[in-house]
Design an enzyme around this catalytic site. Sequence first.
Site, mmCIF file in Angstrom:
data_model
loop_
_atom_site.group_PDB
_atom_site.id
_atom_site.type_symbol
_atom_site.label_atom_id
_atom_site.label_comp_id
_atom_site.label_asym_id
_atom_site.label_seq_id
_atom_site.Cartn_x
_atom_site.Cartn_y
_atom_site.Cartn_z
ATOM 1 N N GLU A 55 3.671 49.151 41.210
ATOM 2 C CA GLU A 55 4.281 48.280 42.231
ATOM 3 C C GLU A 55 3.339 47.131 42.594
ATOM 4 O O GLU A 55 3.754 45.990 42.770
ATOM 5 C CB GLU A 55 4.630 49.066 43.498
ATOM 6 C CG GLU A 55 5.598 50.219 43.315
ATOM 7 C CD GLU A 55 6.964 49.813 42.803
ATOM 8 O OE1 GLU A 55 7.219 48.624 42.591
ATOM 9 O OE2 GLU A 55 7.791 50.718 42.581
ATOM 10 N N TRP A 58 3.600 44.589 39.994
ATOM 11 C CA TRP A 58 4.778 43.717 40.170
ATOM 12 C C TRP A 58 4.437 42.579 41.131
ATOM 13 O O TRP A 58 4.807 41.426 40.921
ATOM 14 C CB TRP A 58 5.965 44.503 40.751
ATOM 15 C CG TRP A 58 6.750 45.232 39.722
ATOM 16 C CD1 TRP A 58 6.875 46.584 39.594
ATOM 17 C CD2 TRP A 58 7.530 44.656 38.669
ATOM 18 N NE1 TRP A 58 7.682 46.874 38.529
ATOM 19 C CE2 TRP A 58 8.099 45.713 37.941
ATOM 20 C CE3 TRP A 58 7.795 43.342 38.269
ATOM 21 C CZ2 TRP A 58 8.926 45.503 36.843
ATOM 22 C CZ3 TRP A 58 8.619 43.129 37.183
ATOM 23 C CH2 TRP A 58 9.173 44.204 36.480
ATOM 24 N N TRP A 87 28.722 29.467 40.581
ATOM 25 C CA TRP A 87 28.799 30.465 41.660
ATOM 26 C C TRP A 87 29.971 30.128 42.569
ATOM 27 O O TRP A 87 30.382 28.972 42.651
ATOM 28 C CB TRP A 87 27.497 30.483 42.466
ATOM 29 C CG TRP A 87 26.280 30.700 41.623
ATOM 30 C CD1 TRP A 87 25.355 29.769 41.272
ATOM 31 C CD2 TRP A 87 25.855 31.920 41.008
ATOM 32 N NE1 TRP A 87 24.384 30.331 40.479
ATOM 33 C CE2 TRP A 87 24.660 31.644 40.305
ATOM 34 C CE3 TRP A 87 26.363 33.215 40.984
ATOM 35 C CZ2 TRP A 87 23.974 32.623 39.585
ATOM 36 C CZ3 TRP A 87 25.672 34.188 40.272
ATOM 37 C CH2 TRP A 87 24.501 33.885 39.579
ATOM 38 N N ASN A 122 13.139 49.160 48.481
ATOM 39 C CA ASN A 122 13.298 48.370 47.248
ATOM 40 C C ASN A 122 14.627 48.638 46.540
ATOM 41 O O ASN A 122 15.302 47.715 46.095
ATOM 42 C CB ASN A 122 12.126 48.660 46.309
ATOM 43 C CG ASN A 122 12.170 47.790 45.070
ATOM 44 O OD1 ASN A 122 12.227 46.568 45.158
ATOM 45 N ND2 ASN A 122 12.166 48.421 43.903
ATOM 46 N N TRP A 140 22.449 33.276 44.030
ATOM 47 C CA TRP A 140 21.316 34.109 44.430
ATOM 48 C C TRP A 140 20.425 33.422 45.458
ATOM 49 O O TRP A 140 19.766 34.071 46.264
ATOM 50 C CB TRP A 140 20.494 34.534 43.202
ATOM 51 C CG TRP A 140 19.957 33.399 42.358
ATOM 52 C CD1 TRP A 140 20.614 32.764 41.346
ATOM 53 C CD2 TRP A 140 18.683 32.764 42.455
ATOM 54 N NE1 TRP A 140 19.822 31.783 40.797
ATOM 55 C CE2 TRP A 140 18.628 31.758 41.450
ATOM 56 C CE3 TRP A 140 17.569 32.949 43.271
ATOM 57 C CZ2 TRP A 140 17.506 30.935 41.264
ATOM 58 C CZ3 TRP A 140 16.455 32.139 43.087
ATOM 59 C CH2 TRP A 140 16.435 31.136 42.096
ATOM 60 N N TRP A 163 14.954 38.531 43.578
ATOM 61 C CA TRP A 163 16.286 37.917 43.494
ATOM 62 C C TRP A 163 16.597 37.445 42.082
ATOM 63 O O TRP A 163 17.709 37.610 41.592
ATOM 64 C CB TRP A 163 16.430 36.773 44.504
ATOM 65 C CG TRP A 163 16.853 37.330 45.821
ATOM 66 C CD1 TRP A 163 16.040 37.661 46.877
ATOM 67 C CD2 TRP A 163 18.183 37.714 46.214
ATOM 68 N NE1 TRP A 163 16.783 38.216 47.887
ATOM 69 C CE2 TRP A 163 18.100 38.258 47.515
ATOM 70 C CE3 TRP A 163 19.422 37.654 45.592
ATOM 71 C CZ2 TRP A 163 19.223 38.726 48.198
ATOM 72 C CZ3 TRP A 163 20.545 38.128 46.270
ATOM 73 C CH2 TRP A 163 20.438 38.650 47.555
HETATM 74 C C1 LIG Z 1 15.869 41.251 46.086
HETATM 75 C C2 LIG Z 1 14.453 41.691 46.406
HETATM 76 C C3 LIG Z 1 13.720 40.995 47.361
HETATM 77 C C4 LIG Z 1 12.405 41.383 47.660
HETATM 78 N N1 LIG Z 1 11.705 40.669 48.609
HETATM 79 C C5 LIG Z 1 10.423 41.001 48.861
HETATM 80 C C6 LIG Z 1 9.654 40.266 49.809
HETATM 81 O O1 LIG Z 1 10.128 39.287 50.403
HETATM 82 N N2 LIG Z 1 8.369 40.669 50.043
HETATM 83 C C7 LIG Z 1 7.799 41.744 49.402
HETATM 84 O O2 LIG Z 1 6.629 42.061 49.656
HETATM 85 N N3 LIG Z 1 8.499 42.442 48.497
HETATM 86 C C8 LIG Z 1 9.783 42.113 48.211
HETATM 87 N N4 LIG Z 1 10.483 42.847 47.291
HETATM 88 C C9 LIG Z 1 9.797 43.926 46.565
HETATM 89 C C10 LIG Z 1 9.892 45.325 47.209
HETATM 90 O O3 LIG Z 1 11.208 45.619 47.608
HETATM 91 C C11 LIG Z 1 8.980 45.490 48.437
HETATM 92 O O4 LIG Z 1 7.683 45.028 48.147
HETATM 93 C C12 LIG Z 1 8.886 46.978 48.801
HETATM 94 O O5 LIG Z 1 10.147 47.441 49.171
HETATM 95 C C13 LIG Z 1 7.924 47.139 49.919
HETATM 96 O O6 LIG Z 1 7.912 48.499 50.282
HETATM 97 P P1 LIG Z 1 6.521 49.300 50.447
HETATM 98 O O7 LIG Z 1 5.586 48.452 51.277
HETATM 99 O O8 LIG Z 1 6.861 50.697 50.865
HETATM 100 O O9 LIG Z 1 5.993 49.262 48.964
HETATM 101 P P2 LIG Z 1 5.397 50.339 48.008
HETATM 102 O O10 LIG Z 1 6.550 50.890 47.189
HETATM 103 O O11 LIG Z 1 4.508 51.327 48.697
HETATM 104 O O12 LIG Z 1 4.510 49.403 47.040
HETATM 105 C C14 LIG Z 1 3.213 48.916 47.407
HETATM 106 C C15 LIG Z 1 3.179 47.396 47.431
HETATM 107 O O13 LIG Z 1 3.489 46.912 46.113
HETATM 108 C C16 LIG Z 1 4.220 45.709 46.201
HETATM 109 N N5 LIG Z 1 5.554 45.915 45.611
HETATM 110 C C17 LIG Z 1 6.266 47.072 45.540
HETATM 111 N N6 LIG Z 1 7.402 46.899 44.853
HETATM 112 C C18 LIG Z 1 7.428 45.603 44.490
HETATM 113 C C19 LIG Z 1 8.349 44.805 43.751
HETATM 114 N N7 LIG Z 1 9.475 45.306 43.240
HETATM 115 N N8 LIG Z 1 8.062 43.511 43.576
HETATM 116 C C20 LIG Z 1 6.923 42.962 44.087
HETATM 117 N N9 LIG Z 1 6.014 43.661 44.782
HETATM 118 C C21 LIG Z 1 6.258 44.968 44.967
HETATM 119 C C22 LIG Z 1 4.327 45.349 47.670
HETATM 120 O O14 LIG Z 1 3.261 44.483 48.017
HETATM 121 C C23 LIG Z 1 4.198 46.706 48.354
HETATM 122 O O15 LIG Z 1 3.794 46.659 49.702
HETATM 123 C C24 LIG Z 1 11.821 42.482 46.984
HETATM 124 C C25 LIG Z 1 12.567 43.181 46.035
HETATM 125 C C26 LIG Z 1 13.871 42.785 45.751
HETATM 126 C C27 LIG Z 1 14.661 43.563 44.723
#
Ligand SMILES: Cc1cc2nc3c(=O)[nH]c(=O)nc-3n(C[C@H](O)[C@H](O)[C@H](O)COP(=O)(O)OP(=O)(O)OC[C@H]3O[C@@H](n4cnc5c(N)ncnc54)[C@H](O)[C@@H]3O)c2cc1C
Length: 260
Positions: A55, A58, A87, A122, A140, A163
């Site tokens: 994560e 990512w 769209w 997520n 989107w 997105w």
């Molecule tokens: C449509 C969409 C919009 C999103 N918008 C954001 C946003 O504005 N800000 C944001 O930080 N994340 C975003 N994410 C990614 C992800 O959903 C969140 O980072 C995650 O839900 C945060 O939960 P957590 O802190 O418990 O993360 P954990 O699952 O504990 O992961 C640890 C850290 O890894 C990073 N991370 C985890 N998953 C992702 C991912 N898929 N993409 C990028 N980084 C990730 C984050 O920094 C997170 O705090 C988005 C995902 C989607 C599908």
Amino acid sequence: MTNSVIFQHSKALASFRLIWHWALSPPRQCLNRLRAEHPNLLEQSDGGAFTWLSELIWREFYRHLLVAWPRLCKHRPFVGWTQQVQWRQDEKALIAWQQGKTGFPIVDAAMRQLNGTGWMHNRLRMICASFLVKDLPIDWRAGERYFISQLLDGDLAANNGGWQWAASTGTDAAPYFRIFNPTTQGERFDTQGTFIRQWVPELAEVPERDIHQPHRWAQREGRRLDYPTPMVDHKQARQMTLEAFEAAKALQEKGQNQAY
Ligand SMILES: Cc1cc2nc3c(=O)[nH]c(=O)nc-3n(C[C@H](O)[C@H](O)[C@H](O)COP(=O)(O)OP(=O)(O)OC[C@H]3O[C@@H](n4cnc5c(N)ncnc54)[C@H](O)[C@@H]3O)c2cc1C
């Protein structure tokens, strides 16, 4: 200041930046701590620590994309031909999605959680994004804008990456023909409907087996539900979206794509 003082000063600054970059930047601190606590991290790819590392990767990946392709900061898709997708302009539908009144329980519960707390898991972000883009199908960028206005963890790179992934316009995008079914996603990830009942109290009485299609239950039992009927037929919406993407792709193949 003499030249040598300036030189010393900039050398110190450069060293600080190097240390910051290689050891102190937040993702590296996270990585160092993770590796200290899980020395065999990379050998256990089925563990939680490994998932957490992926994560973090990512997060870094999406940041790097913005630096390498600055057009992503300017509301443009990574995949050029998707710029041509037509769209739907539908303000009413966009508002229904924003307010959690689509008639699809998992989408509505998630959107209400976002509006109420500023956070969403997520998986739910993926489901709600897919619904907006592939079921409605609304641009989107409207969803990206709305999420960033509500999320406490709103972040340009991760939000844009998420997105564009959902919209099939990004680098690592789900292929455009892979479209989430919001009902089966709900059944898979909130099987008993516990999360749905928390955020959509209108559905509190609906039994577990019908929670993802509550109007089916209401009709069968002769009950009145104060909850919208599904705003689209998923099968039809899916077909429309596929056609919109195929038409955009055909333009590219005919060489009628705008310069990108
Ligand atoms: C449509 C969409 C919009 C999103 N918008 C954001 C946003 O504005 N800000 C944001 O930080 N994340 C975003 N994410 C990614 C992800 O959903 C969140 O980072 C995650 O839900 C945060 O939960 P957590 O802190 O418990 O993360 P954990 O699952 O504990 O992961 C640890 C850290 O890894 C990073 N991370 C985890 N998953 C992702 C991912 N898929 N993409 C990028 N980084 C990730 C984050 O920094 C997170 O705090 C988005 C995902 C989607 C599908």
